[in-house]
Design a protein around this motif. Structure first.
Motif, mmCIF file in Angstrom:
data_model
loop_
_atom_site.group_PDB
_atom_site.id
_atom_site.type_symbol
_atom_site.label_atom_id
_atom_site.label_comp_id
_atom_site.label_asym_id
_atom_site.label_seq_id
_atom_site.Cartn_x
_atom_site.Cartn_y
_atom_site.Cartn_z
ATOM 1 N N LEU A 166 0.820 -1.215 0.000
ATOM 2 C CA LEU A 166 0.000 0.000 0.000
ATOM 3 C C LEU A 166 0.852 1.263 0.000
ATOM 4 C CD1 LEU A 166 -2.845 -1.164 2.395
ATOM 5 C CD2 LEU A 166 -3.075 -0.581 -0.031
ATOM 6 N N ALA A 167 1.960 1.258 0.724
ATOM 7 C CA ALA A 167 2.848 2.428 0.732
ATOM 8 C C ALA A 167 3.419 2.671 -0.664
ATOM 9 C CB ALA A 167 3.972 2.223 1.743
ATOM 10 N N ALA A 168 3.844 1.612 -1.324
ATOM 11 C CA ALA A 168 4.377 1.744 -2.678
ATOM 12 C C ALA A 168 3.294 2.213 -3.644
ATOM 13 C CB ALA A 168 4.965 0.411 -3.144
ATOM 14 N N ALA A 169 2.109 1.636 -3.523
ATOM 15 C CA ALA A 169 1.007 2.008 -4.417
ATOM 16 C C ALA A 169 0.615 3.469 -4.221
ATOM 17 C CB ALA A 169 -0.187 1.093 -4.181
ATOM 18 N N LYS A 170 0.680 3.958 -2.986
ATOM 19 C CA LYS A 170 0.354 5.362 -2.709
ATOM 20 C C LYS A 170 1.310 6.280 -3.475
ATOM 21 C CE LYS A 170 0.274 8.717 1.039
ATOM 22 N NZ LYS A 170 0.615 8.961 2.435
ATOM 23 N N ASN A 171 2.595 5.944 -3.483
ATOM 24 C CA ASN A 171 3.562 6.758 -4.219
ATOM 25 C C ASN A 171 3.393 6.623 -5.726
ATOM 26 O OD1 ASN A 171 4.907 8.009 -2.023
ATOM 27 N ND2 ASN A 171 5.928 6.081 -1.589
ATOM 28 N N ALA A 172 3.075 5.422 -6.188
ATOM 29 C CA ALA A 172 2.813 5.240 -7.620
ATOM 30 C C ALA A 172 1.590 6.064 -8.034
ATOM 31 C CB ALA A 172 2.600 3.762 -7.925
ATOM 32 N N TYR A 173 0.581 6.082 -7.170
ATOM 33 C CA TYR A 173 -0.626 6.853 -7.463
ATOM 34 C C TYR A 173 -0.318 8.347 -7.523
ATOM 35 C CZ TYR A 173 -5.318 8.785 -7.106
ATOM 36 O OH TYR A 173 -6.463 9.495 -7.335
ATOM 37 N N MET A 174 0.547 8.822 -6.623
ATOM 38 C CA MET A 174 0.939 10.236 -6.635
ATOM 39 C C MET A 174 1.556 10.595 -7.997
ATOM 40 S SD MET A 174 3.510 12.253 -4.025
ATOM 41 C CE MET A 174 4.915 11.201 -4.393
ATOM 42 N N LEU A 175 2.434 9.731 -8.497
ATOM 43 C CA LEU A 175 3.034 9.958 -9.813
ATOM 44 C C LEU A 175 1.985 9.853 -10.919
ATOM 45 C CD1 LEU A 175 6.322 7.998 -9.219
ATOM 46 C CD2 LEU A 175 6.203 10.383 -9.972
ATOM 47 N N LEU A 176 1.126 8.861 -10.818
ATOM 48 C CA LEU A 176 0.076 8.669 -11.816
ATOM 49 C C LEU A 176 -0.815 9.905 -11.893
ATOM 50 C CD1 LEU A 176 -1.389 6.825 -13.819
ATOM 51 C CD2 LEU A 176 -2.579 5.778 -11.866
ATOM 52 N N GLN A 177 -1.203 10.439 -10.744
ATOM 53 C CA GLN A 177 -2.047 11.640 -10.740
ATOM 54 C C GLN A 177 -1.320 12.832 -11.346
ATOM 55 O OE1 GLN A 177 -5.101 10.371 -10.676
ATOM 56 N NE2 GLN A 177 -5.653 12.250 -9.617
ATOM 57 N N ARG A 179 12.175 8.654 -22.428
ATOM 58 C CA ARG A 179 12.497 8.297 -21.044
ATOM 59 C C ARG A 179 11.257 7.701 -20.387
ATOM 60 N NH1 ARG A 179 14.541 13.175 -17.526
ATOM 61 N NH2 ARG A 179 12.487 13.932 -18.075
ATOM 62 N N VAL A 180 11.490 6.688 -19.541
ATOM 63 C CA VAL A 180 10.395 6.079 -18.795
ATOM 64 C C VAL A 180 10.646 6.223 -17.299
ATOM 65 C CG1 VAL A 180 9.693 4.446 -20.589
ATOM 66 C CG2 VAL A 180 11.454 3.773 -18.936
ATOM 67 N N VAL A 181 9.559 6.456 -16.580
ATOM 68 C CA VAL A 181 9.561 6.432 -15.125
ATOM 69 C C VAL A 181 8.857 5.140 -14.740
ATOM 70 C CG1 VAL A 181 8.745 7.522 -12.995
ATOM 71 C CG2 VAL A 181 9.522 8.945 -14.922
ATOM 72 N N ILE A 182 9.539 4.306 -13.976
ATOM 73 C CA ILE A 182 9.018 2.976 -13.657
ATOM 74 C C ILE A 182 8.580 2.912 -12.204
ATOM 75 C CG2 ILE A 182 9.628 0.532 -13.483
ATOM 76 C CD1 ILE A 182 11.487 0.969 -15.889
ATOM 77 N N THR A 183 7.355 2.428 -12.008
ATOM 78 C CA THR A 183 6.793 2.159 -10.697
ATOM 79 C C THR A 183 6.209 0.758 -10.731
ATOM 80 O OG1 THR A 183 4.551 2.920 -11.240
ATOM 81 C CG2 THR A 183 6.106 4.582 -10.461
ATOM 82 N N ILE A 212 14.196 6.017 -15.218
ATOM 83 C CA ILE A 212 14.101 6.459 -13.831
ATOM 84 C C ILE A 212 13.238 5.429 -13.115
ATOM 85 C CG2 ILE A 212 13.238 8.185 -12.217
ATOM 86 C CD1 ILE A 212 13.626 10.288 -14.418
ATOM 87 N N VAL A 213 13.736 4.907 -12.009
ATOM 88 C CA VAL A 213 12.933 4.020 -11.170
ATOM 89 C C VAL A 213 12.551 4.808 -9.925
ATOM 90 C CG1 VAL A 213 12.856 1.861 -9.863
ATOM 91 C CG2 VAL A 213 14.120 1.958 -12.023
ATOM 92 N N ALA A 214 11.247 4.935 -9.694
ATOM 93 C CA ALA A 214 10.746 5.599 -8.489
ATOM 94 C C ALA A 214 10.735 4.546 -7.385
ATOM 95 C CB ALA A 214 9.358 6.171 -8.736
ATOM 96 N N VAL A 273 17.744 6.104 -9.901
ATOM 97 C CA VAL A 273 16.841 5.550 -8.890
ATOM 98 C C VAL A 273 16.577 6.668 -7.904
ATOM 99 C CG1 VAL A 273 16.551 3.790 -7.111
ATOM 100 C CG2 VAL A 273 17.756 3.220 -9.238
ATOM 101 N N MET A 274 15.300 7.072 -7.803
ATOM 102 C CA MET A 274 14.937 8.266 -7.045
ATOM 103 C C MET A 274 13.659 8.029 -6.255
ATOM 104 S SD MET A 274 15.307 10.795 -10.359
ATOM 105 C CE MET A 274 15.206 12.335 -9.491
ATOM 106 N N LYS A 275 13.399 8.890 -5.288
ATOM 107 C CA LYS A 275 12.117 8.917 -4.578
ATOM 108 C C LYS A 275 11.080 9.580 -5.492
ATOM 109 C CE LYS A 275 13.602 7.806 -0.278
ATOM 110 N NZ LYS A 275 13.390 6.444 0.138
ATOM 111 N N SER A 276 9.814 9.238 -5.266
ATOM 112 C CA SER A 276 8.735 9.768 -6.107
ATOM 113 C C SER A 276 8.671 11.289 -6.103
ATOM 114 C CB SER A 276 7.388 9.196 -5.656
ATOM 115 O OG SER A 276 7.377 7.810 -5.828
ATOM 116 N N ASP A 277 8.836 11.909 -4.940
ATOM 117 C CA ASP A 277 8.779 13.373 -4.906
ATOM 118 C C ASP A 277 9.957 13.998 -5.647
ATOM 119 O OD1 ASP A 277 10.617 12.653 -2.923
ATOM 120 O OD2 ASP A 277 9.787 14.005 -1.406
ATOM 121 N N GLU A 278 11.094 13.302 -5.676
ATOM 122 C CA GLU A 278 12.240 13.786 -6.454
ATOM 123 C C GLU A 278 11.958 13.688 -7.951
ATOM 124 O OE1 GLU A 278 15.868 12.542 -3.417
ATOM 125 O OE2 GLU A 278 15.149 11.060 -4.867
#
Length: 189
Positions: free
Chosen positions: A26-37, A107-111, A134-136, A171-176
């Motif tokens: 769920l924590a990972a999905a929350k960050n993926a959703y933030m990027l998706l939005q 370029r691709v951002v991967i979640t 980029i891997v989030a 390899v970065m954090k989603s907010d980065e």
């Protein structure tokens, strides 16, 4: 640089009550959703990738089973592209490469899930195909693994794979990732 978001295998079987539960999905999905939005709000290219097992003895991601559905935490909206895959590498025997080329993506951002399997295989393949990667990392999840009589905690599995993927991209954090893309103003198609 034209960028697309890949949302890999955020499917119900990986969540509590699923057939192959991961650690902290769920924590990972929350960050993926933030990027998706973020990509949705800025009309950025994004694609959901859904694994459907073709193995006759599969125990999860079974065709027609609700566990193979995309989890509500990263819901697929009607009209959004979706790629169905049957292997860990999201490019193998799918239309993903054609879709990205059609958009002119560089370029691709991967979640997604799992860090040690489909995220890893897709990131390496994307790099081999010439994409900047980029891997989030906080938008990915995995599980404990066993090898040679040793139990490897999910956190160690994740960090080992993220460490290795630094050879294939950032390899970065989603907010980065969001800050980088906002700074480049490249979420526009």
């Amino acid at each position: 640089m034209k960028t697309a978001l890949l949302v890999i295998d955020i499917q119900k079987d990986y969540f509590p009550g699923g057939k192959y539960e991961l650690v902290n999905p769920l924590a990972a999905a929350k960050n993926a959703y933030m990027l998706l939005q973020c990509f949705r709000e800025h009309d950025g290219h994004h694609v959901h990738i859904q694994h459907i097992s073709l193995e006759p003895d599969a125990t999860f991601f079974i065709k027609g089973d609700s566990g193979s559905d995309i989890h509500d935490s990263a819901a697929h909206f009607e009209g959004e592209p979706i790629v169905y895959k049957h292997e860990p590498n999201s490019f193998l025997n799918t239309n993903l490469l054609d879709l990205l080329k059609g958009w002119g993506v560089e370029r691709v951002v991967i979640t997604g899930m799992m860090s040690h399997m489909c995220v890893d295989a897709t990131a390496r393949a994307a790099s081999d195909l010439g994409f900047k990667v980029i891997v989030a990392e906080d938008a990915c999840a995995t599980r404990d693994l066993q090898f040679g009589g040793t139990s490897i905690p999910a956190d160690h599995v994740h960090k080992a794979f993220m460490s290795a993927l630094q050879s294939y991209g950032d390899v970065m954090k989603s907010d980065e990732v969001i800050a980088l893309l906002a700074g480049e103003m490249n979420l526009q198609p």
